[in-house]
Design a protein around this motif. Structure first.
Motif, short mmCIF file in Angstrom:
data_model
loop_
_atom_site.label_atom_id
_atom_site.label_comp_id
_atom_site.label_asym_id
_atom_site.label_seq_id
_atom_site.Cartn_x
_atom_site.Cartn_y
_atom_site.Cartn_z
N GLY A 2 0.80 -1.20 0.00
CA GLY A 2 0.00 0.00 0.00
C GLY A 2 0.84 1.26 0.00
O GLY A 2 0.50 2.25 -0.64
N ALA A 3 1.95 1.23 0.74
CA ALA A 3 2.80 2.42 0.81
C ALA A 3 3.35 2.75 -0.58
O ALA A 3 3.45 3.93 -0.94
CB ALA A 3 3.94 2.20 1.81
N TRP A 4 3.69 1.72 -1.35
CA TRP A 4 4.20 1.96 -2.71
C TRP A 4 3.14 2.64 -3.57
O TRP A 4 3.46 3.54 -4.36
CB TRP A 4 4.67 0.65 -3.35
CG TRP A 4 4.98 0.83 -4.80
CD1 TRP A 4 4.29 0.31 -5.85
CD2 TRP A 4 6.05 1.59 -5.38
NE1 TRP A 4 4.86 0.72 -7.05
CE2 TRP A 4 5.94 1.51 -6.77
CE3 TRP A 4 7.08 2.36 -4.83
CZ2 TRP A 4 6.83 2.15 -7.64
CZ3 TRP A 4 7.96 3.00 -5.70
CH2 TRP A 4 7.83 2.87 -7.08
N ASP A 5 1.89 2.21 -3.44
CA ASP A 5 0.81 2.82 -4.22
C ASP A 5 0.67 4.30 -3.87
O ASP A 5 0.45 5.13 -4.77
CB ASP A 5 -0.51 2.10 -3.95
CG ASP A 5 -0.48 0.66 -4.40
OD1 ASP A 5 -0.15 0.41 -5.58
OD2 ASP A 5 -0.76 -0.23 -3.58
N MET A 6 0.79 4.61 -2.60
CA MET A 6 0.68 6.00 -2.18
C MET A 6 1.85 6.82 -2.73
O MET A 6 1.66 7.93 -3.22
CB MET A 6 0.66 6.08 -0.64
CG MET A 6 -0.53 5.37 -0.02
SD MET A 6 -2.10 6.14 -0.44
CE MET A 6 -1.98 7.62 0.54
#
Length: 93
Positions: free
Chosen positions: A1-5
């Motif tokens: 999820g952090a990568w998507d953000m």
């Protein structure tokens, strides 16, 4: 999820397109939440931290923070980020 953000933030900076901020907020949260509960959690933590920092530093005010958080929640809940997509934003985003 952090990568998507991070990817949504990077794309927003690269696009540098007036009126696209809320679209990238919604898209980052949407993409992260699609990864499951951990992605949704990461998106919420990152979004909340960014808004706390931004509201204290940028001086944009409570209304901008409220609108950003609305877009964040919309994306995290599975809402189509294109609701916030401005006309003319290049299709690569």
């Amino acid at each position: 999820g952090a990568w998507d953000m991070f990817r949504a933030y990077r794309d927003m900076r690269e696009a540098n397109y007036i009126g696209a901020d809320k679209y990238f907020h919604a898209r980052g949260n949407y993409d992260a939440a699609r990864r499951g509960p951990g992605g949704a959690w990461a998106a919420e933590v990152i979004s909340d931290a960014r808004e706390r920092w931004q509201s204290g530093v940028s001086g944009r005010g409570a209304e901008d923070t409220r609108a950003d958080q609305e877009a964040n929640k919309w994306g995290r809940s599975g809402g189509d980020p294109n609701r916030y997509r401005p006309a003319g934003l290049p299709s690569k985003y």
